[in-house]
Design an enzyme around this catalytic site. Structure first.
Site, PDB file in Angstrom:
ATOM      1  N   SER A  50      32.487 -17.387 -39.268  1.00  9.54           N
ATOM      2  CA  SER A  50      33.183 -17.571 -40.544  1.00  9.54           C
ATOM      3  C   SER A  50      33.960 -18.885 -40.612  1.00  9.54           C
ATOM      4  O   SER A  50      35.157 -18.914 -40.884  1.00  9.54           O
ATOM      5  CB  SER A  50      34.136 -16.394 -40.807  1.00  9.54           C
ATOM      6  OG  SER A  50      33.421 -15.184 -40.860  1.00  9.54           O
ATOM      7  N   CYS A  54      31.565 -27.295 -44.408  1.00 10.60           N
ATOM      8  CA  CYS A  54      31.870 -28.308 -45.415  1.00 10.60           C
ATOM      9  C   CYS A  54      33.148 -29.075 -45.085  1.00 10.60           C
ATOM     10  O   CYS A  54      33.342 -30.193 -45.554  1.00 10.60           O
ATOM     11  CB  CYS A  54      32.021 -27.660 -46.792  1.00 10.60           C
ATOM     12  SG  CYS A  54      30.566 -26.747 -47.352  1.00 10.60           S
ATOM     13  N   VAL A  91      19.259 -13.829 -31.974  1.00 10.44           N
ATOM     14  CA  VAL A  91      18.111 -12.977 -32.273  1.00 10.44           C
ATOM     15  C   VAL A  91      16.856 -13.832 -32.157  1.00 10.44           C
ATOM     16  O   VAL A  91      16.733 -14.866 -32.817  1.00 10.44           O
ATOM     17  CB  VAL A  91      18.228 -12.342 -33.666  1.00 10.44           C
ATOM     18  CG1 VAL A  91      16.928 -11.624 -34.048  1.00 10.44           C
ATOM     19  CG2 VAL A  91      19.401 -11.365 -33.703  1.00 10.44           C
ATOM     20  N   ASP A 297      22.035 -20.380 -46.624  1.00  8.86           N
ATOM     21  CA  ASP A 297      21.218 -21.600 -46.560  1.00  8.86           C
ATOM     22  C   ASP A 297      19.780 -21.357 -46.139  1.00  8.86           C
ATOM     23  O   ASP A 297      19.001 -22.311 -46.059  1.00  8.86           O
ATOM     24  CB  ASP A 297      21.862 -22.597 -45.591  1.00  8.86           C
ATOM     25  CG  ASP A 297      23.177 -23.156 -46.113  1.00  8.86           C
ATOM     26  OD1 ASP A 297      23.544 -22.827 -47.255  1.00  8.86           O
ATOM     27  OD2 ASP A 297      23.832 -23.910 -45.369  1.00  8.86           O
ATOM     28  N   ASN A 319      28.565 -17.515 -49.881  1.00 12.95           N
ATOM     29  CA  ASN A 319      29.576 -16.468 -49.978  1.00 12.95           C
ATOM     30  C   ASN A 319      29.247 -15.471 -51.086  1.00 12.95           C
ATOM     31  O   ASN A 319      29.452 -14.264 -50.925  1.00 12.95           O
ATOM     32  CB  ASN A 319      30.953 -17.092 -50.203  1.00 12.95           C
ATOM     33  CG  ASN A 319      31.561 -17.619 -48.919  1.00 12.95           C
ATOM     34  OD1 ASN A 319      32.094 -16.867 -48.124  1.00 12.95           O
ATOM     35  ND2 ASN A 319      31.463 -18.918 -48.697  1.00 12.95           N
ATOM     36  N   TYR A 440      43.804 -30.010 -74.238  1.00 11.55           N
ATOM     37  CA  TYR A 440      44.120 -31.427 -74.411  1.00 11.55           C
ATOM     38  C   TYR A 440      45.622 -31.650 -74.368  1.00 11.55           C
ATOM     39  O   TYR A 440      46.405 -30.924 -74.992  1.00 11.55           O
ATOM     40  CB  TYR A 440      43.590 -31.957 -75.744  1.00 11.55           C
ATOM     41  CG  TYR A 440      44.301 -33.237 -76.166  1.00 11.55           C
ATOM     42  CD1 TYR A 440      44.081 -34.416 -75.467  1.00 11.55           C
ATOM     43  CD2 TYR A 440      45.232 -33.236 -77.211  1.00 11.55           C
ATOM     44  CE1 TYR A 440      44.762 -35.577 -75.809  1.00 11.55           C
ATOM     45  CE2 TYR A 440      45.914 -34.395 -77.564  1.00 11.55           C
ATOM     46  CZ  TYR A 440      45.675 -35.555 -76.860  1.00 11.55           C
ATOM     47  OH  TYR A 440      46.352 -36.699 -77.185  1.00 11.55           O
ATOM     48  N   ARG A 456      28.578 -35.477 -77.891  1.00 13.33           N
ATOM     49  CA  ARG A 456      28.432 -36.001 -79.264  1.00 13.33           C
ATOM     50  C   ARG A 456      27.338 -37.061 -79.319  1.00 13.33           C
ATOM     51  O   ARG A 456      26.497 -37.057 -80.232  1.00 13.33           O
ATOM     52  CB  ARG A 456      29.754 -36.617 -79.729  1.00 13.33           C
ATOM     53  CG  ARG A 456      30.840 -35.619 -80.046  1.00 13.33           C
ATOM     54  CD  ARG A 456      32.118 -36.319 -80.455  1.00 13.33           C
ATOM     55  NE  ARG A 456      31.953 -37.106 -81.681  1.00 13.33           N
ATOM     56  CZ  ARG A 456      32.892 -37.898 -82.180  1.00 13.33           C
ATOM     57  NH1 ARG A 456      34.050 -38.042 -81.537  1.00 13.33           N
ATOM     58  NH2 ARG A 456      32.692 -38.555 -83.303  1.00 13.33           N
TER      59      ARG A 456
END
Length: 467
Positions: A50, A54, A91, A297, A319, A440, A456
């Site tokens: 765990s 990254c 394994v 992955d 996750n 905003y 736009r």
């Protein structure tokens, strides 16, 4: 021989892989069903469970001060929650017909067959390591595990006064490692097969990343490949060579990318896709196998924009896969609908983001599209700290459906891609995106957010093309 202990009336869930997807699945299954109902055995061949791969570049670069900050949950913590996590155990075979796996102790070599009622495959990815002379020389490093990070830090500490580093590859890991090495005081050269860094972006946006990296003093060498690693009299790396040049290096970091780790699944006859990843249904169940799930992955996922399977190895997906698998293996029901391909990164203060399709992705699946690129700012132009931002947007011709967004800019740029990610997931058109009610205030955005400005312009181009 089975030396795992006598079976009892409980079901046994076996998990192959002790990182994000595997242990998320184990933990969620434990939440669903207690130890009296479900036995959970997990195998991890490494030293850590765990952990955040990254975060390794930021640990190497010094932003994260210590390795253990990258560990979300230790083996002891998993065991305290009723999960039999067996570390340093690999394994080596899945016997689907008999419902069992062969496990081998990495240190002693002892082997045993362990039966399962339900199986989770979370074998992750393997880093691409080119087959070339010198690739295994001391001083050449991948950055896949915490052990890799420790080995790299050791090399950085012992490197001579020259302190020169070569990073091979300019994807996410390559770019992040280049930044980390700059912070460590190294002269950094990045050698990349593509003309521009960050192949997850279109080349025109990748150029902005290259210019920023060069501004940091990083030497960018594009459009070429490393053909061999050169070593000195002591056997350690001294340089890398391309077809027409050599680049001195005291340390070499491989950032070429990863491939799904599915040799075990392939040998067991489980279905793989075009990218080599396991194929699953929406419940993350391996196709054609009622009691086998896979995530993280080592799997391929549905791209919600193109409608095709793709390989996107990210911790966010791993996750989520684990949560879904654990729910289903524990007797509940959950599904993973797919992805839009959202990712963010940075090189020092330059933020890089993308979601959806690039131009070449859209062409590959036969879509006709319009593109626009706009320049804006992270805040109202008059507000202190406003910084430039470039937004590129792709829209389907005629329908105006949003297809993809790429953003490169300074503070406040990267997470704006989440607006586009939601819009892509909802299947919005660029016209609909222009009407989104975004927050905003001058410290946070211009009155027209950069994503809306791009929408736009894209909507206008779609309308013009329909005339």
């Amino acid at each position: 021989m089975d030396i795992s202990g006598a079976r009892d009336a409980r079901e046994r869930l076996v998990v192959i892989g002790g990182d994000a997807a595997g242990m998320s699945a184990a933990s969620q299954a434990r939440r669903m069903r207690g130890p009296d109902e479900l036995e959970i055995v997990a195998f991890e061949r490494g030293h850590f469970s765990s952990f955040s791969a990254c975060g390794i570049p930021y640990w190497v670069g010094g932003d994260v001060p210590e390795r253990d900050r990258l560990i979300a949950r230790t083996p002891e913590e998993h065991r305290a929650r009723g999960i039999d996590l067996r570390m340093r155990t690999e394994v080596t075979e899945i016997d689907v017909a008999a419902g069992r796996v062969r496990a081998r102790d990495v240190d002693s070599g002892a082997e045993s067959w362990v039966p399962y009622d339900k199986l989770v495959i979370a074998t992750g990815a393997r880093p691409v390591r080119p087959d070339m002379p010198g690739i295994d020389a001391p001083g050449v490093h991948g950055v896949q595990t915490l052990d890799d990070g420790e080995a790299l830090l050791d090399s950085l500490t012992r490197a001579p006064e020259g302190r020169r580093a070569v990073v091979v590859g300019a994807g996410y890991i390559g770019v992040e490692m280049a930044e980390a090495l700059i912070k460590r005081g190294y002269e950094v050269t990045v050698v990349n097969r593509g003309a521009e860094p960050m192949s997850t972006l279109d080349a025109d946006m990748g150029r902005l990343v290259r210019e920023a990296m060069e501004g940091l003093g990083i030497t960018m060498v594009g459009g070429t490949e490393v053909t061999k690693v050169l070593t000195g009299e002591d056997g350690r790396v001294r340089a890398v060579a391309t077809e027409d040049a050599e680049y001195p290096a005291d340390v070499v970091v491989l950032g070429i990318g990863v491939r799904p780790q599915t040799a075990l699944a392939r040998a067991a006859g489980l279905p793989l896709g075009a990218h080599g990843g396991l194929l699953t249904d929406r419940a993350m169940r391996v196709r054609g196998h009622e009691n086998i799930w896979a995530g993280g992955d080592c799997v391929e996922v549905l791209d919600l924009v193109s409608g095709q399977e793709r390989y996107v190895p990210l911790g966010t997906h791993a996750n989520k896969h684990g949560q879904i698998i654990g729910t289903n293996a524990g007797g509940g029901y959950a599904t993973f609908p797919g992805v839009v391909g959202t990712a963010v990164s940075k090189v020092c203060d330059l933020e890089i983001a993308r979601t959806g399709l690039r131009e070449k992705d859209a062409r590959r699946v036969g879509l006709q599209f319009e593109t626009v690129t706009i320049e804006s700012t992270s805040r109202a132009g008059y507000y202190p700290g406003a910084s430039p931002m470039t937004v590129k947007m792709l829209a389907e011709r005629r329908t105006g459906r949003l297809l993809g967004v790429q953003i490169v800019g300074r503070e406040g740029a990267a997470k704006r891609v989440d607006i586009a990610a939601v819009a892509l997931t909802a299947g919005l058109t660029v016209e609909q995106v222009t009407a989104l009610d975004l927050g905003y205030a001058p410290p946070f955005s211009p009155v027209w957010d950069p994503v809306l400005v791009a929408a736009r312009k894209a909507a206008a181009k779609v309308r013009d093309g329909a005339r």
